[in-house]
Design a protein around this motif. Sequence first.
Motif, PDB file in Angstrom:
ATOM      1  N   GLY A 321       0.834  -1.199   0.000  1.00  0.00           N
ATOM      2  CA  GLY A 321       0.000   0.000   0.000  1.00  0.00           C
ATOM      3  C   GLY A 321       0.866   1.245   0.000  1.00  0.00           C
ATOM      4  N   THR A 322       1.374   1.617  -1.164  1.00  0.00           N
ATOM      5  CA  THR A 322       2.356   2.703  -1.260  1.00  0.00           C
ATOM      6  C   THR A 322       1.732   4.039  -1.627  1.00  0.00           C
ATOM      7  OG1 THR A 322       2.829   2.170  -3.571  1.00  0.00           O
ATOM      8  CG2 THR A 322       4.187   1.092  -1.901  1.00  0.00           C
ATOM      9  N   ASN A 323       0.407   4.141  -1.617  1.00  0.00           N
ATOM     10  CA  ASN A 323      -0.254   5.410  -1.890  1.00  0.00           C
ATOM     11  C   ASN A 323      -1.507   5.517  -1.040  1.00  0.00           C
ATOM     12  OD1 ASN A 323      -2.610   4.300  -3.565  1.00  0.00           O
ATOM     13  ND2 ASN A 323      -0.832   3.534  -4.701  1.00  0.00           N
ATOM     14  N   ILE A 324      -2.075   6.693  -0.995  1.00  0.00           N
ATOM     15  CA  ILE A 324      -3.196   6.969  -0.098  1.00  0.00           C
ATOM     16  C   ILE A 324      -4.411   6.117  -0.433  1.00  0.00           C
ATOM     17  CG2 ILE A 324      -4.870   8.762   0.534  1.00  0.00           C
ATOM     18  CD1 ILE A 324      -2.478  10.757   0.316  1.00  0.00           C
ATOM     19  N   GLY A 325      -4.709   5.939  -1.716  1.00  0.00           N
ATOM     20  CA  GLY A 325      -5.864   5.134  -2.114  1.00  0.00           C
ATOM     21  C   GLY A 325      -5.764   3.709  -1.614  1.00  0.00           C
ATOM     22  N   ALA A 326      -4.566   3.121  -1.695  1.00  0.00           N
ATOM     23  CA  ALA A 326      -4.369   1.743  -1.231  1.00  0.00           C
ATOM     24  C   ALA A 326      -4.530   1.659   0.284  1.00  0.00           C
ATOM     25  CB  ALA A 326      -2.986   1.240  -1.646  1.00  0.00           C
ATOM     26  N   THR A 327      -4.012   2.645   0.991  1.00  0.00           N
ATOM     27  CA  THR A 327      -4.119   2.646   2.450  1.00  0.00           C
ATOM     28  C   THR A 327      -5.575   2.767   2.898  1.00  0.00           C
ATOM     29  OG1 THR A 327      -1.899   3.544   2.730  1.00  0.00           O
ATOM     30  CG2 THR A 327      -3.432   3.879   4.546  1.00  0.00           C
ATOM     31  N   LEU A 328      -6.339   3.631   2.257  1.00  0.00           N
ATOM     32  CA  LEU A 328      -7.756   3.768   2.603  1.00  0.00           C
ATOM     33  C   LEU A 328      -8.520   2.480   2.316  1.00  0.00           C
ATOM     34  CD1 LEU A 328      -8.431   7.390   1.316  1.00  0.00           C
ATOM     35  CD2 LEU A 328      -8.305   6.637   3.692  1.00  0.00           C
ATOM     36  N   ALA A 329      -8.195   1.841   1.185  1.00  0.00           N
ATOM     37  CA  ALA A 329      -8.855   0.566   0.853  1.00  0.00           C
ATOM     38  C   ALA A 329      -8.551  -0.488   1.908  1.00  0.00           C
ATOM     39  CB  ALA A 329      -8.409   0.093  -0.524  1.00  0.00           C
ATOM     40  N   ALA A 330      -7.300  -0.517   2.371  1.00  0.00           N
ATOM     41  CA  ALA A 330      -6.922  -1.491   3.404  1.00  0.00           C
ATOM     42  C   ALA A 330      -7.670  -1.214   4.702  1.00  0.00           C
ATOM     43  CB  ALA A 330      -5.411  -1.450   3.622  1.00  0.00           C
ATOM     44  N   CYS A 331      -7.731   0.041   5.109  1.00  0.00           N
ATOM     45  CA  CYS A 331      -8.429   0.391   6.353  1.00  0.00           C
ATOM     46  C   CYS A 331      -9.906   0.029   6.287  1.00  0.00           C
ATOM     47  CB  CYS A 331      -8.271   1.883   6.645  1.00  0.00           C
ATOM     48  SG  CYS A 331      -6.604   2.393   7.101  1.00  0.00           S
ATOM     49  N   ASN A 332     -10.508   0.219   5.125  1.00  0.00           N
ATOM     50  CA  ASN A 332     -11.934  -0.079   4.961  1.00  0.00           C
ATOM     51  C   ASN A 332     -12.229  -1.568   4.907  1.00  0.00           C
ATOM     52  OD1 ASN A 332     -13.257   2.522   4.891  1.00  0.00           O
ATOM     53  ND2 ASN A 332     -12.198   2.898   2.963  1.00  0.00           N
ATOM     54  N   LEU A 341       0.019   2.057  10.779  1.00  0.00           N
ATOM     55  CA  LEU A 341       1.409   2.466  10.593  1.00  0.00           C
ATOM     56  C   LEU A 341       1.556   3.104   9.223  1.00  0.00           C
ATOM     57  CD1 LEU A 341       1.530   0.343  12.902  1.00  0.00           C
ATOM     58  CD2 LEU A 341       3.743  -0.374  11.999  1.00  0.00           C
ATOM     59  N   VAL A 342       1.982   4.376   9.212  1.00  0.00           N
ATOM     60  CA  VAL A 342       2.096   5.135   7.964  1.00  0.00           C
ATOM     61  C   VAL A 342       3.458   5.819   7.912  1.00  0.00           C
ATOM     62  CG1 VAL A 342       1.240   7.171   6.733  1.00  0.00           C
ATOM     63  CG2 VAL A 342      -0.383   5.551   7.688  1.00  0.00           C
ATOM     64  N   GLY A 343       4.074   5.828   6.728  1.00  0.00           N
ATOM     65  CA  GLY A 343       5.316   6.584   6.570  1.00  0.00           C
ATOM     66  C   GLY A 343       6.273   5.964   5.576  1.00  0.00           C
ATOM     67  N   GLY A 344       7.342   6.687   5.299  1.00  0.00           N
ATOM     68  CA  GLY A 344       8.328   6.241   4.317  1.00  0.00           C
ATOM     69  C   GLY A 344       8.830   7.417   3.513  1.00  0.00           C
ATOM     70  N   MET A 345       9.039   7.195   2.220  1.00  0.00           N
ATOM     71  CA  MET A 345       9.549   8.245   1.342  1.00  0.00           C
ATOM     72  C   MET A 345       8.404   8.897   0.582  1.00  0.00           C
ATOM     73  SD  MET A 345      12.613   7.967  -1.483  1.00  0.00           S
ATOM     74  CE  MET A 345      11.628   7.396  -2.865  1.00  0.00           C
ATOM     75  N   LEU A 410      -2.055  -2.503  11.560  1.00  0.00           N
ATOM     76  CA  LEU A 410      -1.996  -2.543  10.094  1.00  0.00           C
ATOM     77  C   LEU A 410      -0.838  -1.699   9.578  1.00  0.00           C
ATOM     78  CD1 LEU A 410      -3.216  -3.151   7.247  1.00  0.00           C
ATOM     79  CD2 LEU A 410      -4.688  -1.150   7.602  1.00  0.00           C
ATOM     80  N   LEU A 411       0.124  -2.347   8.925  1.00  0.00           N
ATOM     81  CA  LEU A 411       1.148  -1.619   8.176  1.00  0.00           C
ATOM     82  C   LEU A 411       0.601  -1.349   6.776  1.00  0.00           C
ATOM     83  CD1 LEU A 411       4.062  -0.551   7.633  1.00  0.00           C
ATOM     84  CD2 LEU A 411       4.606  -2.874   6.830  1.00  0.00           C
ATOM     85  N   SER A 412       0.267  -0.105   6.504  1.00  0.00           N
ATOM     86  CA  SER A 412      -0.167   0.305   5.165  1.00  0.00           C
ATOM     87  C   SER A 412       0.390   1.701   4.942  1.00  0.00           C
ATOM     88  CB  SER A 412      -1.699   0.280   5.046  1.00  0.00           C
ATOM     89  OG  SER A 412      -2.091   0.457   3.696  1.00  0.00           O
ATOM     90  N   PRO A 413       1.641   1.828   4.488  1.00  0.00           N
ATOM     91  CA  PRO A 413       2.440   3.044   4.674  1.00  0.00           C
ATOM     92  C   PRO A 413       2.024   4.273   3.869  1.00  0.00           C
ATOM     93  CG  PRO A 413       3.809   1.092   4.310  1.00  0.00           C
ATOM     94  CD  PRO A 413       2.411   0.726   3.948  1.00  0.00           C
ATOM     95  N   ALA A 414       1.298   4.088   2.738  1.00  0.00           N
ATOM     96  CA  ALA A 414       0.916   5.212   1.870  1.00  0.00           C
ATOM     97  C   ALA A 414       2.134   5.954   1.314  1.00  0.00           C
ATOM     98  CB  ALA A 414      -0.003   6.189   2.611  1.00  0.00           C
ATOM     99  N   CYS A 415       3.305   5.326   1.357  1.00  0.00           N
ATOM    100  CA  CYS A 415       4.556   5.967   0.921  1.00  0.00           C
ATOM    101  C   CYS A 415       5.461   4.905   0.277  1.00  0.00           C
ATOM    102  CB  CYS A 415       5.308   6.580   2.102  1.00  0.00           C
ATOM    103  SG  CYS A 415       4.443   7.908   2.949  1.00  0.00           S
ATOM    104  N   ALA A 416       6.438   5.389  -0.471  1.00  0.00           N
ATOM    105  CA  ALA A 416       7.467   4.496  -1.000  1.00  0.00           C
ATOM    106  C   ALA A 416       8.361   4.025   0.145  1.00  0.00           C
ATOM    107  CB  ALA A 416       8.299   5.205  -2.062  1.00  0.00           C
ATOM    108  N   SER A 417       9.139   2.990  -0.121  1.00  0.00           N
ATOM    109  CA  SER A 417       9.923   2.332   0.937  1.00  0.00           C
ATOM    110  C   SER A 417      11.396   2.716   0.948  1.00  0.00           C
ATOM    111  CB  SER A 417       9.827   0.807   0.740  1.00  0.00           C
ATOM    112  OG  SER A 417      10.326   0.451  -0.546  1.00  0.00           O
ATOM    113  N   PHE A 418      11.841   3.490  -0.048  1.00  0.00           N
ATOM    114  CA  PHE A 418      13.274   3.556  -0.323  1.00  0.00           C
ATOM    115  C   PHE A 418      14.082   4.409   0.652  1.00  0.00           C
ATOM    116  CE2 PHE A 418      11.135   2.895  -4.491  1.00  0.00           C
ATOM    117  CZ  PHE A 418      11.481   1.561  -4.623  1.00  0.00           C
ATOM    118  N   ASP A 419      13.435   5.021   1.642  1.00  0.00           N
ATOM    119  CA  ASP A 419      14.214   5.745   2.645  1.00  0.00           C
ATOM    120  C   ASP A 419      14.900   4.791   3.617  1.00  0.00           C
ATOM    121  OD1 ASP A 419      11.748   4.962   3.640  1.00  0.00           O
ATOM    122  OD2 ASP A 419      11.553   6.676   4.990  1.00  0.00           O
ATOM    123  N   GLU A 420      14.232   3.666   3.943  1.00  0.00           N
ATOM    124  CA  GLU A 420      14.782   2.698   4.898  1.00  0.00           C
ATOM    125  C   GLU A 420      15.027   1.329   4.283  1.00  0.00           C
ATOM    126  OE1 GLU A 420      13.310   2.197   8.986  1.00  0.00           O
ATOM    127  OE2 GLU A 420      11.896   3.828   8.555  1.00  0.00           O
TER     128      GLU A 420
END
Length: 447
Positions: A321-332, A341-345, A410-420
């Motif tokens: 879930g690397t964008n807001i739409g995916a995160t909202l779908a997961a939460c619903n 859990l949200v965050g990243g690049m 729920l880990l659904s970051p709404a962000c890219a992973s490449f910072d960590e």
Amino acid sequence: MNFKNKRVLIIGMGTSGKSANIFLKKRGAIVTLYDDKEYPISHETISIDDFDLAVLSPGVSISHPLAQKFRYKITSELALGFCVPHKKKVGVTGTNGKTSVVNMINNAINANSKKPRGILVGNSGVPVTSKSKEIRQQIPVTEVSSFMLETQICQDYISTKRWYKRVIKFRPKIAVILNISQDHLDRHGTMENYINHKAAISKHQKRCDKLILNFDNENTRNIKSRAKILYFSTKSRVNGIYIEDGNVMLNLRYKAKRLFKLSDIGMHKQHDIENFLVTTLVCHLLKIPKKNLLNLKMLEKHRIQHVANIGQISFYNDSKGTNIGATLAACNSFKLPINLLVGGMDKGQTFETLFENLPSNVTKVFIYGSCKEKIKKAADDIGFDKVELCDDMYDATKKASYGDGPRVVLLSPACASFDEFQSYEDRGYKFIEFIKSINEDSGEANA
């Protein structure tokens, strides 16, 4: 298509660029390679007149100076791969759900068949140019990213030299746009540009082709095309496929017919049902037997993947879930209280949209990663105060694991992973490792 002695520049030497190089050399082309790291060449020394064609890898933006120089004679590895004879191709794009849908379509095509009838290519990690033999005999089910469609936007201006006129055009017989929500704005700049790039999957389709759109998504509903447009919907009667009174209804000739009961397919989550509708419609157009659609597997690693139960807590990995739409779908997808859990690049998204639309069962959001201050500010601006800043994902996971009563972490970051992390897969596996360590510490394993 005759490439013998044709001069071709490949821009970008990732997986797609390397595959295009092999493809072209086998066909006698004179290939020059460019890559900012592996094969750097001064832009000034490369003349557009020295090449007949340029091939842009999806990892390189169309705004790259060299891509801009060749914008009037540029194509993608995706389009290049389909210049050889091939079966009727399916192209699937969208912000979320592409991988799930192409896998479902491919599984349905190949079900109850002794020999493979379909093959996965494209953004799934298999360059089309690497499967030039297979696509002669098997239906290429193609996952298409917005990056792969950037060259389509340039093609109003391309030279009409006959030998590569067909190469530059990616024209799926059946195209699908699943949904469009904020993503990759760091590359495409604006939401309007992003929508235009997604819509470009249909740019070269003709009237005899089909374009399938999500009627329930406002960014896809009004996309125009020369192709015949069909829709899928879980809310409305449409020309295409939809849900009505617990039934899957097909309506292509002004008279709807029931294909399945929802209870027959055993799916309950909104995005699973949408994916099934698309798969069913595509397979109907391909004349795939209806029986092939039953018992399709929906489970995908790193996409709302159940990891473990520890006490009253259920842990889910939605690292994809690397964008807001995916995160909202997961939460619903959940009714229990959620520690999110949200965050990243940062990918250029507007995080106010996330906090404005979070369902009421999200009890707290744990924020980490390189853009955590931006996310926190968005929450503050909206007046969403149920947030906590964390040092990193491990810290966020530990903090989200405390509390009383049944709930979901729920880990659904709404962000890219490449910072960590190296990728969303790497992030997902690290999350699973964190849960295992928490599980071992608690001594309350139940999954």
